[in-house]
Design a protein around this motif. Structure first.
Motif, PDB file in Angstrom:
ATOM      1  N   ARG A 165      -1.241  -9.414  -6.726  1.00 43.58           N
ATOM      2  CA  ARG A 165      -0.730  -8.039  -6.730  1.00 43.58           C
ATOM      3  C   ARG A 165      -1.837  -7.059  -6.361  1.00 43.58           C
ATOM      4  O   ARG A 165      -2.925  -7.086  -6.930  1.00 43.58           O
ATOM      5  N   ILE A 166      -1.535  -6.164  -5.402  1.00 39.76           N
ATOM      6  CA  ILE A 166      -2.478  -5.094  -5.065  1.00 39.76           C
ATOM      7  C   ILE A 166      -2.313  -3.985  -6.099  1.00 39.76           C
ATOM      8  O   ILE A 166      -1.232  -3.403  -6.223  1.00 39.76           O
ATOM      9  N   VAL A 167      -3.379  -3.718  -6.852  1.00 40.50           N
ATOM     10  CA  VAL A 167      -3.340  -2.688  -7.898  1.00 40.50           C
ATOM     11  C   VAL A 167      -4.145  -1.452  -7.501  1.00 40.50           C
ATOM     12  O   VAL A 167      -4.122  -0.436  -8.190  1.00 40.50           O
ATOM     13  N   GLY A 168      -4.852  -1.564  -6.408  1.00 40.47           N
ATOM     14  CA  GLY A 168      -5.628  -0.435  -5.909  1.00 40.47           C
ATOM     15  C   GLY A 168      -6.003  -0.697  -4.469  1.00 40.47           C
ATOM     16  O   GLY A 168      -6.040  -1.856  -4.026  1.00 40.47           O
ATOM     17  N   ALA A 201      -8.843  -3.830  -0.858  1.00 42.00           N
ATOM     18  CA  ALA A 201      -7.795  -3.999  -1.867  1.00 42.00           C
ATOM     19  C   ALA A 201      -8.380  -4.534  -3.166  1.00 42.00           C
ATOM     20  O   ALA A 201      -9.229  -5.426  -3.155  1.00 42.00           O
ATOM     21  N   ALA A 202      -7.897  -3.971  -4.272  1.00 42.31           N
ATOM     22  CA  ALA A 202      -8.185  -4.509  -5.594  1.00 42.31           C
ATOM     23  C   ALA A 202      -6.990  -5.363  -5.972  1.00 42.31           C
ATOM     24  O   ALA A 202      -5.858  -4.869  -6.005  1.00 42.31           O
ATOM     25  N   MET A 203      -7.240  -6.636  -6.241  1.00 42.10           N
ATOM     26  CA  MET A 203      -6.164  -7.592  -6.473  1.00 42.10           C
ATOM     27  C   MET A 203      -6.212  -8.100  -7.912  1.00 42.10           C
ATOM     28  O   MET A 203      -7.256  -8.548  -8.385  1.00 42.10           O
ATOM     29  N   LEU A 262       0.824  -1.203   0.000  1.00 47.08           N
ATOM     30  CA  LEU A 262       0.000   0.000   0.000  1.00 47.08           C
ATOM     31  C   LEU A 262       0.862   1.257   0.000  1.00 47.08           C
ATOM     32  O   LEU A 262       0.560   2.232  -0.695  1.00 47.08           O
ATOM     33  N   ALA A 263       1.950   1.252   0.752  1.00 49.01           N
ATOM     34  CA  ALA A 263       2.855   2.402   0.780  1.00 49.01           C
ATOM     35  C   ALA A 263       3.398   2.687  -0.614  1.00 49.01           C
ATOM     36  O   ALA A 263       3.393   3.836  -1.086  1.00 49.01           O
ATOM     37  N   ASP A 264       3.852   1.654  -1.300  1.00 49.62           N
ATOM     38  CA  ASP A 264       4.382   1.830  -2.657  1.00 49.62           C
ATOM     39  C   ASP A 264       3.305   2.343  -3.609  1.00 49.62           C
ATOM     40  O   ASP A 264       3.558   3.213  -4.454  1.00 49.62           O
ATOM     41  N   LEU A 265       2.099   1.812  -3.473  1.00 49.03           N
ATOM     42  CA  LEU A 265       0.986   2.223  -4.328  1.00 49.03           C
ATOM     43  C   LEU A 265       0.614   3.682  -4.085  1.00 49.03           C
ATOM     44  O   LEU A 265       0.389   4.449  -5.029  1.00 49.03           O
TER      45      LEU A 265
END
Length: 195
Positions: free
Chosen positions: A65-68, A59-61, A20-23
């Motif tokens: 991978r978390i993409v959102g 989370a959108a997965m 989440l931090a990276d996103l």
């Protein structure tokens, strides 16, 4: 493309904080936030969020991978300086649920994921017993030369979800923008809807 939407809490939420931090850093670098992110700050901020009882992360997965992601937590768990403008206008913050960020990589936008984020966070807010949900959006000048051509604000989407700007209710967040020597104060407009 099949995207899974999952609500994470507790240990599962804690395990997703680095992603989440990276996103957040990647998506908030875009207009209108123009956030020059700092990984250490992100991890501290998100750690505080995860520790707050009642916090949820939707989370959108795409596979693993978390993409959102979108966050929400009880307003009572926010810092006093953030709650103060609400309390000054007579809001009982124990009735409010704060929707923090909603970030989604560009390739996944326009597919209904934003609605899923709101649906899940609103459900969490109702389960908590909140009567209203609220969030903040950065205020940018209409003539800001950094605005990308064709940018469409999210105001119509938020209004369609039942949210309105709360007249006279703003707050201020500080963050570093590209090229700035330090953090810059940003006015944040509060939006709210009944649950």
């Amino acid at each position: 493309m099949t995207i899974g939407i999952r609500t994470l809490a507790g240990p599962e939420l804690a395990a997703a904080l680095d992603a989440l931090a990276d996103l957040r850093i990647e998506v908030f670098a875009e207009w209108p936030y123009l956030y020059d992110g700092d990984a250490a700050y992100e991890r501290e901020y998100l750690g505080e969020f995860a520790a707050e009882k009642g916090s949820v992360l939707v989370a959108a997965m795409d596979g693993d991978r978390i993409v959102g992601a979108a966050t929400a937590s009880p307003m009572t768990g926010q810092k006093p300086e953030f709650r103060r403008p609400f309390e000054a206008l007579g809001y009982d913050t124990s009735n409010l649920f704060y929707f923090g960020e909603s970030v989604l990589l560009p390739a996944y936008r326009g597919k209904g994921i934003g609605h899923a984020f709101f649906d899940r966070r609103e459900a969490a807010a109702r389960d908590y017993g909140a009567t209203h949900a609220t969030f903040c959006a950065v205020v940018r000048s209409e003539d800001d030369t950094r605005r990308p051509p064709g940018h469409r604000p999210l105001d119509p989407f938020w209004r369609a979800r039942g949210y309105e700007k709360v007249e006279g209710l703003t707050t201020s967040f500080h963050w570093k923008e590209p090229g700035s020597a330090g953090e810059v104060a940003h006015t944040m407009q509060v939006w709210m809807a009944g649950l």
